[in-house]
Design a protein around this motif. Structure first.
Motif, PDB file in Angstrom:
ATOM      1  N   LEU A 217       0.837  -1.196   0.000  1.00  0.00           N
ATOM      2  CA  LEU A 217       0.000   0.000   0.000  1.00  0.00           C
ATOM      3  C   LEU A 217       0.876   1.251   0.000  1.00  0.00           C
ATOM      4  O   LEU A 217       1.702   1.435   0.895  1.00  0.00           O
ATOM      5  CB  LEU A 217      -0.908  -0.006   1.233  1.00  0.00           C
ATOM      6  N   SER A 254      -6.272   5.704   4.817  1.00  0.00           N
ATOM      7  CA  SER A 254      -6.580   4.909   3.629  1.00  0.00           C
ATOM      8  C   SER A 254      -7.809   4.019   3.765  1.00  0.00           C
ATOM      9  O   SER A 254      -8.276   3.469   2.757  1.00  0.00           O
ATOM     10  CB  SER A 254      -5.384   4.021   3.279  1.00  0.00           C
ATOM     11  N   ILE A 290      -9.789   0.360  -0.074  1.00  0.00           N
ATOM     12  CA  ILE A 290      -9.285   1.714   0.185  1.00  0.00           C
ATOM     13  C   ILE A 290     -10.437   2.706   0.241  1.00  0.00           C
ATOM     14  O   ILE A 290     -11.319   2.713  -0.608  1.00  0.00           O
ATOM     15  CB  ILE A 290      -8.274   2.114  -0.898  1.00  0.00           C
ATOM     16  N   TRP A 303      -2.938  -0.136  -4.051  1.00  0.00           N
ATOM     17  CA  TRP A 303      -2.119  -1.332  -3.869  1.00  0.00           C
ATOM     18  C   TRP A 303      -1.260  -1.512  -5.120  1.00  0.00           C
ATOM     19  O   TRP A 303      -1.774  -1.547  -6.237  1.00  0.00           O
ATOM     20  CB  TRP A 303      -2.992  -2.569  -3.665  1.00  0.00           C
TER      21      TRP A 303
END
Length: 375
Positions: A217, A254, A290, A303
Motif C-alpha cells: 500500500l 486509507s 481503500i 495497492w
C-alpha cells in the motif's frame, strides 16, 4: 552513489542478526559523536573543551557554508568575540540559575549547544545537497538543528509563561525562581520541581502489505510531483503503542485495516525534531478496501504489485520531495521525464525507501521462511 543502509552496520553473523535480520543504519542516524550526556552539567569540562572545539554556526537553522554546497566549521578563536560575551560555562548551572537577570545580555545571547566529542576524527566539512557522501556528518547536522530549534521554540515556560534559560550545555531549560531585574517575585511554577527536557516527536511510518503478501500500500499527497508515492505515516498520540498507531493511521488515511505489526528500524528526522519509527504491517483479510474519505489527507492511495515497485526502486530519487513535503522538480539523466515514470519512490536516504525495499525483497520474511524450511 546509492545510499547503503548496511555500511558500518554490525556483522550479519551476530546472534540477533541471524534471528531478526541485518542491522539497518538509516540516514541521519550515523553520527560519530560521543554525546557524553552525563558530563553536560560539568561546566569545568565544558569550559576546557572550548579552545579546541569546532563550531557549526546556524542562522534560522541554516548552516554557515564555505561554498554553495559545503558547510563551514569554525574555530573558537574565530567566534571568540561572540562566545566571550556570553561567559560560557564560567559558573555552574545552579549559579547560573540563581544569578538570573532578564536584562543581562548574557541571558539573551545566541544559543550554544554541546554536541559531543568526535574522538579526534578530522572532518573538513559536509555537503548540503550531496549529503549521501557524508552520512556521519549528516548525523551531526541533524542533532545540531534539532537542539537549536528546540531552544528557540521554548524561550518561555509552558506552565507559567515566564522566561526560561538554557542549562546542561543547551540540552535542557529551566524556569528560574527569581529575576534580579525585577523587585517582584516570579510567580510560583509547577515546572520548577523539574526541568524542561528537549522534546522529540515520535511518528510511525509503515509499509503495509496485503494479506497474501504480494502487494504494498502506497499513498501520495497532492503537493507531491506526478507519480510520486510513498509509505503512509503519522504521529503517535498519548497513551498509544506503536502497533496501535500504525493501525489507526493506516485506517484513518486509507481505510485499510491492519493486523500484525513489526518494527523494522528508526530514523531521526530534524524537521524540526522527529524520530520516525519504521514498521511493517499486514492488512487483514476483508479489510483491504481503500477509502480516502475519513481523514482526507491523501490525494490517492493504491495497492501496487511487488514487481512494479521493485522496478521503481531502481530510479528512486531522495530529492523529489523536500523536507516539508513540497514538490521538487527532479529529472536525472537515464531516469526519464515525469511523464515516462509511472511510479516514483523516495530515495535511499529516506526510511520509506528502506521499508519498501524490505517488503519487496522479502527481508522481513527471512526468519519465517527459514523456519518453514525446517519443518
Amino acid at each position: 552513489m546509492p545510499y547503503d543502509p548496511y555500511a558500518g552496520a554490525l556483522p550479519a553473523t551476530t546472534p540477533l542478526s541471524k534471528k531478526y535480520g541485518r542491522e539497518i543504519i538509516n540516514y541521519f542516524s550515523d553520527s560519530p559523536l560521543n554525546r557524553l550526556s552525563f558530563l553536560r552539567p560539568e561546566t569545568p569540562f565544558l569550559r576546557s573543551c572550548l579552545p579546541c572545539a569546532r563550531f557549526l554556526p546556524l542562522n534560522n537553522l541554516l548552516p554557515l557554508t564555505s561554498s554553495p554546497s559545503r558547510l563551514a566549521f569554525v574555530s573558537y578563536t574565530e567566534l571568540a568575540p561572540l562566545l566571550d560575551s556570553l561567559d560560557l560555562y564560567k559558573t555552574t548551572d545552579e549559579e547560573w540559575i540563581a544569578e538570573y537577570d532578564s536584562v543581562d545580555p548574557r541571558y539573551r545571547g545566541a544559543s550554544v549547544v554541546f554536541l559531543g566529542l568526535d574522538g579526534g576524527k578530522e572532518k573538513k566539512g559536509l555537503y548540503t545537497r550531496s549529503l549521501r557522501e557524508h552520512r556521519e556528518t549528516a548525523g551531526i547536522l541533524a542533532q545540531a538543528k534539532s537542539l537549536i530549534d528546540w531552544n528557540a521554540r521554548n524561550q518561555f515556560c509552558a506552565a507559567c509563561g515566564s522566561k526560561t534559560i538554557s542549562v546542561q550545555a543547551g540540552t535542557k531549560r529551566v524556569c528560574p525562581p527569581t529575576d534580579k531585574a525585577s523587585p517582584e517575585p516570579r510567580p510560583s511554577c509547577l515546572s520548577r520541581t523539574g526541568i524542561h527536557n528537549i522534546a522529540v516527536y515520535p511518528s510511525v511510518i509503515m509499509a503495509i502489505i496485503n494479506h497474501t503478501g504480494d502487494k504494498i500500500l502506497l499513498g501520495r499527497q497532492s503537493r507531491w510531483p506526478p507519480g510520486f508515492y510513498s509509505t503512509l505515516a503519522g504521529f503517535l498520540e498519548p497513551g498509544e503503542s506503536l502497533d496501535s498507531a500504525v493501525r489507526r493511521e493506516t485506517w484513518e488515511e486509507s481505510g485499510v485495516r491492519v493486523g500484525r505489526v513489526i518494527v523494522h528500524s528508526s530514523q531521526p528526522w530534524p524537521y524540526p525534531a522527529n524520530i520516525m519509527i519504521g514498521c511493517i504491517g499486514e492488512a487483514v483479510k476483508g479489510g483491504e478496501e481503500i477509502n480516502l474519505g475519513y481523514e482526507k489527507e491523501l490525494e490517492d492511495a493504491k495497492w501496487w504489485g511487488m514487481e512494479e515497485v521493485r522496478r521503481a526502486l531502481g530510479s528512486a530519487d531522495w530529492r523529489a520531495i523536500g523536507s516539508g513535503g513540497e514538490r521538487k522538480e527532479v529529472e536525472e539523466e537515464g531516469k526519464g521525464t515525469e511523464e515516462e515514470i509511472k511510479l516514483r519512490l523516495p530515495g535511499g536516504e529516506a526510511i520509506a525507501h528502506q521499508l519498501i525495499s524490505a517488503v519487496v525483497e522479502g527481508y522481513y520474511m527471512e526468519k519465517e521462511l527459514k523456519e518453514e524450511a525446517k519443518i
